[in-house]
Design a protein around this motif. Structure first.
Motif, short mmCIF file in Angstrom:
data_model
loop_
_atom_site.label_atom_id
_atom_site.label_comp_id
_atom_site.label_asym_id
_atom_site.label_seq_id
_atom_site.Cartn_x
_atom_site.Cartn_y
_atom_site.Cartn_z
N ALA A 133 -0.76 0.31 10.03
CA ALA A 133 -1.96 0.94 9.49
C ALA A 133 -1.59 2.13 8.60
CB ALA A 133 -2.89 1.39 10.62
N GLU A 134 -0.58 2.88 8.99
CA GLU A 134 -0.11 4.01 8.18
C GLU A 134 0.47 3.51 6.85
OE1 GLU A 134 0.74 7.88 6.95
OE2 GLU A 134 -0.58 7.16 8.53
N VAL A 135 1.24 2.44 6.90
CA VAL A 135 1.78 1.86 5.67
C VAL A 135 0.63 1.42 4.77
CG1 VAL A 135 3.12 -0.05 4.68
CG2 VAL A 135 3.97 1.15 6.71
N GLU A 136 -0.34 0.70 5.33
CA GLU A 136 -1.49 0.24 4.55
C GLU A 136 -2.25 1.40 3.94
OE1 GLU A 136 -2.47 -2.83 3.55
OE2 GLU A 136 -0.55 -3.46 4.41
N ARG A 137 -2.41 2.48 4.69
CA ARG A 137 -3.11 3.66 4.17
C ARG A 137 -2.38 4.23 2.95
NH1 ARG A 137 -2.79 8.84 4.01
NH2 ARG A 137 -0.93 9.05 5.29
N ARG A 138 -1.07 4.24 3.02
CA ARG A 138 -0.28 4.83 1.93
C ARG A 138 -0.24 3.97 0.67
NH1 ARG A 138 4.49 8.53 4.03
NH2 ARG A 138 3.43 9.45 5.80
N VAL A 139 -0.44 2.66 0.82
CA VAL A 139 -0.38 1.79 -0.37
C VAL A 139 -1.76 1.28 -0.79
CG1 VAL A 139 2.01 1.09 0.07
CG2 VAL A 139 0.13 -0.31 0.98
N ALA A 140 -2.80 1.73 -0.11
CA ALA A 140 -4.15 1.27 -0.44
C ALA A 140 -4.45 1.53 -1.92
CB ALA A 140 -5.18 1.99 0.44
N GLY A 141 -4.94 0.51 -2.58
CA GLY A 141 -5.32 0.62 -3.98
C GLY A 141 -4.19 0.45 -4.97
N LEU A 142 -2.95 0.33 -4.48
CA LEU A 142 -1.83 0.13 -5.40
C LEU A 142 -1.60 -1.35 -5.64
CD1 LEU A 142 0.80 2.63 -3.91
CD2 LEU A 142 -0.72 3.00 -5.87
N SER A 143 -1.24 -1.69 -6.86
CA SER A 143 -0.85 -3.06 -7.15
C SER A 143 0.46 -3.36 -6.43
CB SER A 143 -0.65 -3.24 -8.66
OG SER A 143 0.04 -4.45 -8.92
N LYS A 144 0.54 -4.52 -5.82
CA LYS A 144 1.77 -4.91 -5.12
C LYS A 144 2.93 -5.09 -6.09
CE LYS A 144 -0.54 -6.92 -1.14
NZ LYS A 144 -1.83 -6.32 -1.40
N LEU A 145 2.63 -5.13 -7.37
CA LEU A 145 3.67 -5.26 -8.39
C LEU A 145 4.10 -3.91 -8.96
CD1 LEU A 145 2.25 -8.35 -10.31
CD2 LEU A 145 4.05 -8.31 -8.57
N SER A 146 3.42 -2.84 -8.54
CA SER A 146 3.72 -1.52 -9.11
C SER A 146 5.01 -0.96 -8.52
CB SER A 146 2.57 -0.56 -8.86
OG SER A 146 2.52 -0.18 -7.50
N GLN A 147 5.65 -0.11 -9.30
CA GLN A 147 6.86 0.55 -8.84
C GLN A 147 6.56 1.44 -7.63
OE1 GLN A 147 8.88 2.84 -11.82
NE2 GLN A 147 10.46 3.51 -10.42
N GLU A 148 5.41 2.11 -7.64
CA GLU A 148 5.06 3.00 -6.53
C GLU A 148 4.89 2.21 -5.23
OE1 GLU A 148 1.93 6.58 -5.43
OE2 GLU A 148 1.50 5.30 -7.14
N TYR A 149 4.20 1.07 -5.27
CA TYR A 149 4.03 0.22 -4.10
C TYR A 149 5.39 -0.22 -3.57
CZ TYR A 149 2.69 -3.71 -1.14
OH TYR A 149 2.55 -4.57 -0.07
N GLN A 150 6.23 -0.69 -4.47
CA GLN A 150 7.54 -1.19 -4.07
C GLN A 150 8.42 -0.08 -3.50
OE1 GLN A 150 9.18 -3.69 -7.15
NE2 GLN A 150 7.31 -4.90 -7.26
N SER A 151 8.34 1.10 -4.08
CA SER A 151 9.12 2.23 -3.58
C SER A 151 8.65 2.65 -2.19
CB SER A 151 9.00 3.40 -4.56
OG SER A 151 9.70 4.52 -4.07
#
Length: 145
Positions: free
Chosen positions: A58-76
């Motif tokens: 749930a914490e991981v999901e909270r931190r990546v919410a709204g990010l594209s799974k292809l984005s550098q930020e999501y991947q990082s």
């Protein structure tokens, strides 16, 4: 948030690479329905963090919410949070086999301490825990903590 609190001594069986999660912490895991735990090296201290898997995810999901799974930020973010974790399933007595790399990184060697941190708990080598407690005591200015 889970309610892991207190400090509980334990032991690390280096020969078998095994620890037993304290009964008080197992009871919390059972109450919240967390059959699996996530172990990860702390990014800040010489210890191992142990999270109930649903809370960690749930914490991981909270931190990546709204990010594209292809984005550098999501991947990082997912690389840092998910790339170095170990998912374990405690047996009926609460025992888990500690991944060797985590045990070595935390310096586990016999006496250990389990330290509650609210949402998760930590596993410390006893000497490192005592050193960190002494450091915190030296910083204590008599405030409200």
């Amino acid at each position: 948030m889970s309610d892991f609190a207190g400090t509980i001594p334990g032991s690390f069986d280096a020969k078998k690479g095994r620890i037993s999660v304290p009964a008080a912490f197992r009871a919390i895991l059972t109450r919240i329905g967390a059959e699996d735990v996530i172990l990860r090296p702390s990014r800040h201290l010489p210890c191992i963090e142990v999270w109930p898997k649903p809370d960690f995810m749930a914490e991981v999901e909270r931190r990546v919410a709204g990010l594209s799974k292809l984005s550098q930020e999501y991947q990082s973010i997912t690389r840092r949070l998910l790339g170095r974790v170990h998912t374990l399933h405690p047996d009926a007595e609460g025992r888990v086999v500690m991944p060797k790399e985590l045990a070595e990184k935390a310096g586990l060697d016999g006496e250990i301490q389990f330290a509650g941190r609210g949402a998760f708990f930590e596993i410390w080598a006893n000497a490192a825990f005592l050193e960190e407690e002494a450091r915190l005591d030296a910083l204590d200015d008599g405030g409200d903590v």
